[in-house]
Design a protein around this motif. Structure first.
Motif, PDB file in Angstrom:
ATOM      1  N   LYS A  53     -28.193  31.178  14.116  1.00 25.22           N
ATOM      2  CA  LYS A  53     -27.568  32.078  13.158  1.00 25.22           C
ATOM      3  C   LYS A  53     -26.764  31.329  12.098  1.00 25.22           C
ATOM      4  O   LYS A  53     -26.884  31.614  10.908  1.00 25.22           O
ATOM      5  CB  LYS A  53     -26.697  33.086  13.893  1.00 25.22           C
ATOM      6  N   LYS A  88     -24.322  40.549  19.976  1.00 28.54           N
ATOM      7  CA  LYS A  88     -24.276  41.972  19.641  1.00 28.54           C
ATOM      8  C   LYS A  88     -23.628  42.711  20.800  1.00 28.54           C
ATOM      9  O   LYS A  88     -24.005  42.516  21.959  1.00 28.54           O
ATOM     10  CB  LYS A  88     -25.685  42.506  19.384  1.00 28.54           C
ATOM     11  N   THR A  96     -26.399  40.309  14.877  1.00 25.06           N
ATOM     12  CA  THR A  96     -27.672  39.807  15.392  1.00 25.06           C
ATOM     13  C   THR A  96     -27.429  39.308  16.807  1.00 25.06           C
ATOM     14  O   THR A  96     -26.467  38.560  17.037  1.00 25.06           O
ATOM     15  CB  THR A  96     -28.196  38.662  14.515  1.00 25.06           C
ATOM     16  N   ILE A 138     -34.377  45.475  17.492  1.00 32.82           N
ATOM     17  CA  ILE A 138     -34.092  44.186  16.867  1.00 32.82           C
ATOM     18  C   ILE A 138     -35.418  43.458  16.651  1.00 32.82           C
ATOM     19  O   ILE A 138     -36.189  43.261  17.585  1.00 32.82           O
ATOM     20  CB  ILE A 138     -33.154  43.332  17.736  1.00 32.82           C
ATOM     21  N   THR A 146     -31.102  43.463   6.292  1.00 27.61           N
ATOM     22  CA  THR A 146     -30.936  43.494   7.732  1.00 27.61           C
ATOM     23  C   THR A 146     -29.625  44.155   8.126  1.00 27.61           C
ATOM     24  O   THR A 146     -28.644  44.109   7.387  1.00 27.61           O
ATOM     25  CB  THR A 146     -30.973  42.077   8.336  1.00 27.61           C
ATOM     26  N   GLY A 148     -28.802  43.481  11.545  1.00 28.43           N
ATOM     27  CA  GLY A 148     -28.789  42.857  12.859  1.00 28.43           C
ATOM     28  C   GLY A 148     -30.080  42.158  13.243  1.00 28.43           C
ATOM     29  O   GLY A 148     -30.145  41.516  14.294  1.00 28.43           O
ATOM     30  N   CYS A 149     -31.103  42.302  12.418  1.00 31.15           N
ATOM     31  CA  CYS A 149     -32.393  41.651  12.689  1.00 31.15           C
ATOM     32  C   CYS A 149     -32.445  40.274  12.034  1.00 31.15           C
ATOM     33  O   CYS A 149     -31.452  39.782  11.499  1.00 31.15           O
ATOM     34  CB  CYS A 149     -33.528  42.527  12.183  1.00 31.15           C
ATOM     35  N   ILE A 150     -33.623  39.656  12.068  1.00 32.51           N
ATOM     36  CA  ILE A 150     -33.852  38.365  11.410  1.00 32.51           C
ATOM     37  C   ILE A 150     -34.938  38.556  10.362  1.00 32.51           C
ATOM     38  O   ILE A 150     -36.132  38.591  10.685  1.00 32.51           O
ATOM     39  CB  ILE A 150     -34.269  37.282  12.422  1.00 32.51           C
TER      40      ILE A 150
END
Length: 232
Positions: A53, A88, A96, A138, A146, A148-150
């Motif tokens: 992250k 999270k 994330t 996710i 986003t 919380g995702c990538i």
């Protein structure tokens, strides 16, 4: 590594019935095959994904079934990131996740072009969230938004999605996705703990998985690590 079944061998065929997957193969697969050949990866391969992250970095590691060690194949930058360092904790916190996961869903008709869902919340997340709703959905996906995702952008997710399809089609039922807060060296751990001391036990636990892969270039068995997770 399980033996491929008929259903597994037809996974790619099934995925290619979707327009976005066909288009991804049309524009990306030929060049990916050349890059794979350059790295002496031919035929079936096994995939491991590591994400960091703080560095906003998603790493693709590959190996063939006859090989013991993975080799780094490609690195994709996160397009953006929400939240801060730390796992999270609940639905809507924009975080994330951090932890040991695997790909649980292929979505060829995603609202974000193509997406690969991870098995969040896992057993540890459910314990951590206590009485709060932990949230879900996710993904590693396209686009550049986003909560919380990538996100990787549409062009980059095409490549990651293809590599995941190829691995799954070769019989890899569980593709590990390990999401770390940062590259967990001792120096980085000490630096980030000054701002997030509440995650010392949790990050130290994650560090064991990080260090094992760094030393051996093999994916650790995370079952024991997950069973000994500690957190506040």
């Amino acid at each position: 590594m399980s033996i491929p079944t008929l259903a597994q061998s037809s996974f790619k065929t099934q995925q290619l019935t979707f327009e976005r997957v066909r288009e991804a193969y049309d524009v990306k697969w030929e060049n990916l095959q050349k890059e794979l050949a350059k790295e002496q990866i031919t035929g079936k391969f096994i995939l491991y994904i590591a994400a960091y992250k703080a560095e906003r970095r998603l790493e693709i590691w590959l190996k063939q079934s006859t090989q013991k060690q993975y080799k780094l194949f490609k690195v994709y930058p996160f397009c953006t990131l929400s939240g801060v360092l730390g796992p999270k904790l609940k639905e809507g916190d924009l975080q994330t996740p951090e932890g040991f996961y695997h790909i649980a869903a292929f979505n060829p008709k995603s609202n974000f072009h193509l997406s690969l869902g991870i098995n969040y919340p896992n057993s540890v997340d459910l314990l951590r969230s206590a009485n709060e709703k932990p949230g879900n959905h996710i993904y590693i996906h396209g686009n550049c938004v986003t909560v919380g995702c990538i996100p990787l952008t549409d062009e980059k997710i095409k490549e990651v999605y293809i590599l995941a399809v190829e691995a799954r089609n070769s019989g890899q039922n569980e593709i590990p996705v390990h999401i770390f807060p940062f590259k967990i060296t001792d120096a980085n751990l000490n630096k980030h703990l000054s701002a997030f001391p509440q995650y010392k036990a949790f990050w130290t636990n994650l560090q064991q998985g990080y260090a094992y892969f760094k030393k051996y270039r093999q994916v650790p068995d995370v079952t024991e690590l997950m069973n000994t997770y500690q957190f506040k």
